[in-house]
Design an enzyme around this catalytic site. Structure first.
Site, PDB file in Angstrom:
ATOM      1  N   VAL A  64      -9.897   5.803 -19.215  1.00 10.99           N
ATOM      2  CA  VAL A  64      -9.672   6.068 -20.635  1.00 10.99           C
ATOM      3  C   VAL A  64      -9.455   4.742 -21.361  1.00 10.99           C
ATOM      4  O   VAL A  64      -8.755   3.864 -20.863  1.00 10.99           O
ATOM      5  CB  VAL A  64      -8.417   6.956 -20.835  1.00 10.99           C
ATOM      6  CG1 VAL A  64      -8.162   7.202 -22.308  1.00 10.99           C
ATOM      7  CG2 VAL A  64      -8.551   8.245 -20.079  1.00 10.99           C
ATOM      8  N   CYS A  65     -10.035   4.623 -22.556  1.00  6.63           N
ATOM      9  CA  CYS A  65      -9.778   3.472 -23.432  1.00  6.63           C
ATOM     10  C   CYS A  65      -9.503   4.026 -24.831  1.00  6.63           C
ATOM     11  O   CYS A  65      -9.068   5.158 -24.980  1.00  6.63           O
ATOM     12  CB  CYS A  65     -10.951   2.492 -23.409  1.00  6.63           C
ATOM     13  SG  CYS A  65     -12.480   3.161 -24.101  1.00  6.63           S
ATOM     14  N   TYR A  66      -9.751   3.241 -25.850  1.00  7.84           N
ATOM     15  CA  TYR A  66      -9.491   3.665 -27.232  1.00  7.84           C
ATOM     16  C   TYR A  66     -10.472   4.726 -27.707  1.00  7.84           C
ATOM     17  O   TYR A  66     -10.084   5.783 -28.183  1.00  7.84           O
ATOM     18  CB  TYR A  66      -9.563   2.470 -28.184  1.00  7.84           C
ATOM     19  CG  TYR A  66      -8.591   1.381 -27.860  1.00  7.84           C
ATOM     20  CD1 TYR A  66      -7.273   1.442 -28.308  1.00  7.84           C
ATOM     21  CD2 TYR A  66      -8.979   0.288 -27.093  1.00  7.84           C
ATOM     22  CE1 TYR A  66      -6.373   0.438 -27.999  1.00  7.84           C
ATOM     23  CE2 TYR A  66      -8.083  -0.720 -26.780  1.00  7.84           C
ATOM     24  CZ  TYR A  66      -6.784  -0.639 -27.231  1.00  7.84           C
ATOM     25  OH  TYR A  66      -5.895  -1.627 -26.917  1.00  7.84           O
ATOM     26  N   GLY A  68     -13.735   5.328 -25.919  1.00  9.77           N
ATOM     27  CA  GLY A  68     -14.726   5.694 -24.916  1.00  9.77           C
ATOM     28  C   GLY A  68     -15.833   4.678 -24.742  1.00  9.77           C
ATOM     29  O   GLY A  68     -16.856   4.987 -24.136  1.00  9.77           O
ATOM     30  N   MET A  93      -8.990   7.855 -25.988  1.00 16.01           N
ATOM     31  CA  MET A  93      -7.684   8.347 -26.426  1.00 16.01           C
ATOM     32  C   MET A  93      -7.754   8.938 -27.827  1.00 16.01           C
ATOM     33  O   MET A  93      -7.023   9.875 -28.150  1.00 16.01           O
ATOM     34  CB  MET A  93      -6.666   7.204 -26.355  1.00 16.01           C
ATOM     35  CG  MET A  93      -5.245   7.644 -26.471  1.00 16.01           C
ATOM     36  SD  MET A  93      -4.769   8.737 -25.108  1.00 16.01           S
ATOM     37  CE  MET A  93      -3.231   9.352 -25.754  1.00 16.01           C
TER      38      MET A  93
END
Length: 106
Positions: A64-66, A68, A93
């Site tokens: 997971v990042c900010y 995708g 996220m």
């Protein structure tokens, strides 16, 4: 060459219901502390080697990042290291919080 797959929120939820899922968050420490998907481990350069030694290579691994985007290159790297089922969460996220799903802070 090993590859990852993109996974949307619905498929991620189904994957979690099927059993053990490893979840790593590659965002910065402040963003991670403000809110993360419950059970997510913050993965960074400082703990990557330990994660590689202790990770379950057979269990699904979701990155997971900010939004995708960054998670895709991290997912590809982890797949190349031998993790068998690696996914990048589509929308990251941002999608998680917009869905109204639970967020863990602290």
């Amino acid at each position: 060459m090993a590859n990852y797959q993109n996974i949307d929120l619905g498929a991620f939820s189904q994957l979690q219901q099927q059993g053990e899922v490893q979840l790593v968050d590659i965002r910065d420490p402040e963003s991670y502390a403000r809110g993360r998907i419950p059970g997510a481990l913050r993965l960074h350069q400082g703990n990557l080697a330990q994660f590689m030694m202790e990770g379950e290579y057979d269990d699904p691994l979701v990155v997971v990042c900010y939004h995708g985007i960054s998670s895709q290159s991290a997912a590809q790297y982890l797949a190349e290291q031998g993790f068998e089922q690696v996914y990048s969460l589509v929308g990251g996220m941002q999608a998680w919080t917009q869905s109204g799903a639970e967020v863990e802070a602290g």
